[in-house]
Design a protein around this motif. Structure first.
Motif, PDB file in Angstrom:
ATOM      1  N   GLN A  22       5.917  15.039  -2.977  1.00  8.99           N
ATOM      2  CA  GLN A  22       5.692  14.245  -3.969  1.00  8.99           C
ATOM      3  C   GLN A  22       6.993  14.646  -5.118  1.00  8.99           C
ATOM      4  O   GLN A  22       7.199  13.883  -5.861  1.00  8.99           O
ATOM      5  CB  GLN A  22       4.262  14.376  -4.708  1.00  8.99           C
ATOM      6  N   VAL A  23       7.423  15.996  -4.978  1.00  5.91           N
ATOM      7  CA  VAL A  23       8.544  16.199  -5.763  1.00  5.91           C
ATOM      8  C   VAL A  23       9.718  15.531  -5.192  1.00  5.91           C
ATOM      9  O   VAL A  23      10.521  15.159  -6.316  1.00  5.91           O
ATOM     10  CB  VAL A  23       8.659  17.788  -5.845  1.00  5.91           C
ATOM     11  N   VAL A  24      10.048  15.471  -4.003  1.00  6.75           N
ATOM     12  CA  VAL A  24      11.053  14.488  -3.414  1.00  6.75           C
ATOM     13  C   VAL A  24      10.999  13.207  -3.790  1.00  6.75           C
ATOM     14  O   VAL A  24      12.098  12.577  -4.364  1.00  6.75           O
ATOM     15  CB  VAL A  24      10.997  14.892  -1.939  1.00  6.75           C
ATOM     16  N   ALA A  25       9.661  12.659  -3.731  1.00  9.18           N
ATOM     17  CA  ALA A  25       9.695  11.252  -4.046  1.00  9.18           C
ATOM     18  C   ALA A  25       9.968  11.105  -5.391  1.00  9.18           C
ATOM     19  O   ALA A  25      10.728  10.056  -5.976  1.00  9.18           O
ATOM     20  CB  ALA A  25       8.151  10.655  -3.965  1.00  9.18           C
ATOM     21  N   ARG A  26       9.414  11.792  -6.533  1.00 10.36           N
ATOM     22  CA  ARG A  26       9.580  11.854  -7.951  1.00 10.36           C
ATOM     23  C   ARG A  26      11.153  11.771  -8.186  1.00 10.36           C
ATOM     24  O   ARG A  26      11.583  11.102  -8.969  1.00 10.36           O
ATOM     25  CB  ARG A  26       8.885  13.043  -8.803  1.00 10.36           C
ATOM     26  N   THR A  27      11.854  12.756  -7.530  1.00  9.75           N
ATOM     27  CA  THR A  27      13.303  13.021  -7.697  1.00  9.75           C
ATOM     28  C   THR A  27      13.971  11.917  -7.398  1.00  9.75           C
ATOM     29  O   THR A  27      14.884  11.158  -7.886  1.00  9.75           O
ATOM     30  CB  THR A  27      13.873  14.287  -7.027  1.00  9.75           C
ATOM     31  N   TRP A  28      13.745  11.399  -6.105  1.00 11.50           N
ATOM     32  CA  TRP A  28      14.494   9.991  -5.350  1.00 11.50           C
ATOM     33  C   TRP A  28      13.996   8.707  -6.389  1.00 11.50           C
ATOM     34  O   TRP A  28      15.160   8.154  -6.469  1.00 11.50           O
ATOM     35  CB  TRP A  28      13.860   9.866  -4.068  1.00 11.50           C
ATOM     36  N   LEU A  29      12.871   8.647  -6.916  1.00  8.22           N
ATOM     37  CA  LEU A  29      12.629   7.446  -7.665  1.00  8.22           C
ATOM     38  C   LEU A  29      13.399   7.635  -9.030  1.00  8.22           C
ATOM     39  O   LEU A  29      13.755   6.607  -9.430  1.00  8.22           O
ATOM     40  CB  LEU A  29      11.089   7.371  -7.873  1.00  8.22           C
TER      41      LEU A  29
END
Length: 314
Positions: A275-282
């Motif tokens: 989820q941290v990865v997703a937030r950063t990518w988004l």
């Protein structure tokens, strides 16, 4: 005075009627249970889905399960969404669940252009191990082993079927089951020692850039044509879109590319929280939100795009 108040009240009423009606989903839809099977690609896409749904006011959580248990959970109503149905390699696993409408496969794949079959380091291919038909000739060099991932995985089942049926002369081989990470450690060890190794390979996955690998030819009868060309679908309970239409709309909208998933997976494999990865990518790729959130509101019926943008810090 009274006339002015009446006119003002009428104007406010007209303005209110002109606004779109807000429609919250039932309270039972707020918790969203996502199946997670320990693969980096599914962890990445599930991380995106959970981040978006959290921003929309839902309460997502992941349920760790093997592939068969994930499908069972969807059928029994214990899991709301599984983003990891790889077709055609999982078709034989899925078939019993499709009977009597036990599960629903959303019509549009969440990923197209994937592949899934056996692979080797390119130096092994250059030494003659280029196809499924070549594996038996390299049995001694391979130690009689073929490397799969976690028990119950569809790829492992296909390997075991080849061994059980002595297909391609693999009857004397043994399949080694561990996990995605465990298999890749073994591949890395073999590459350091310049030894041949046969393992499950797929795309999207950073293994395609981290290692110089070659997908084996000749496995069409097992993994399908074009090196196991695959599509990945999302699975939900049969009535989920009717009960929770807004979340159903989001799940139908979520379509990734091999490039996007590879970018996400690289960080997930570095042990970062999906989820941290997703937030950063988004935050770095906000334009895609308009497509993924098209027609999607918050859980309470408000503008979904604005809510998610605030949630990820845009």
């Amino acid at each position: 005075m009274n006339n002015r108040l009446t006119l003002s009240g009428a104007a406010l009423l007209c303005a209110a009627l002109a606004q779109p009606a807000l429609a919250a989903e039932p309270a039972s839809c707020q918790p969203v249970r996502f199946a997670e099977i320990g693969w980096a690609d599914i962890a990445a896409t599930t991380g995106v889905a959970m981040t978006l749904s959290e921003g929309l006011g839902y309460q997502p959580r992941k349920v760790m399960a093997s592939v068969p248990i994930a499908f069972t959970g969807v059928k029994n109503g214990q899991i709301d969404a599984f983003l990891g149905y790889w077709a055609p390699s999982m078709d034989s696993i899925v078939e019993p669940f499709l009977k009597n409408d036990g599960i629903k496969v959303l019509p549009t794949p969440n990923l197209d252009g994937a592949k899934y079959t056996l692979a080797v380091p390119t130096y092994a291919a250059e030494a003659g191990l280029k196809s499924f038909q070549d594996i038996a000739r390299f049995k001694d060099a391979l130690g009689g082993r073929l490397y799969g991932i976690e028990p119950g995985n569809d790829g492992n089942l296909l390997i075991q079927q080849m061994i059980d049926n002595d297909q391609y002369g693999l009857g004397g081989f043994r399949m080694v089951e561990s996990s995605e990470a465990g298999m890749l450690v073994q591949v890395q060890r073999a590459i350091r020692q310049k030894k041949p190794v046969v393992f499950l390979g797929w795309a999207p996955h950073p293994m395609n850039t981290q290692f110089d690998i070659t997908y084996l030819d000749g496995g069409d009868d097992v993994f399908g044509p074009d090196h196991g060309a695959a599509k990945v679908f999302t699975v939900v309970p049969p009535d989920y879109e009717t009960r929770c239409p807004n979340m159903g709309r989001l799940l139908n909208n979520l379509q990734f590319s091999v490039e996007i998933e590879s970018q996400l997976m690289e960080k997930v494999l570095d042990k970062q929280d999906p989820q941290v990865v997703a937030r950063t990518w988004l935050k770095a790729n906000p334009a895609i939100l308009e497509r993924w959130l098209d027609g999607v509101t918050t859980f309470t019926g408000e503008d979904g795009l604005s809510a998610v943008r605030r949630h990820i810090g845009l």
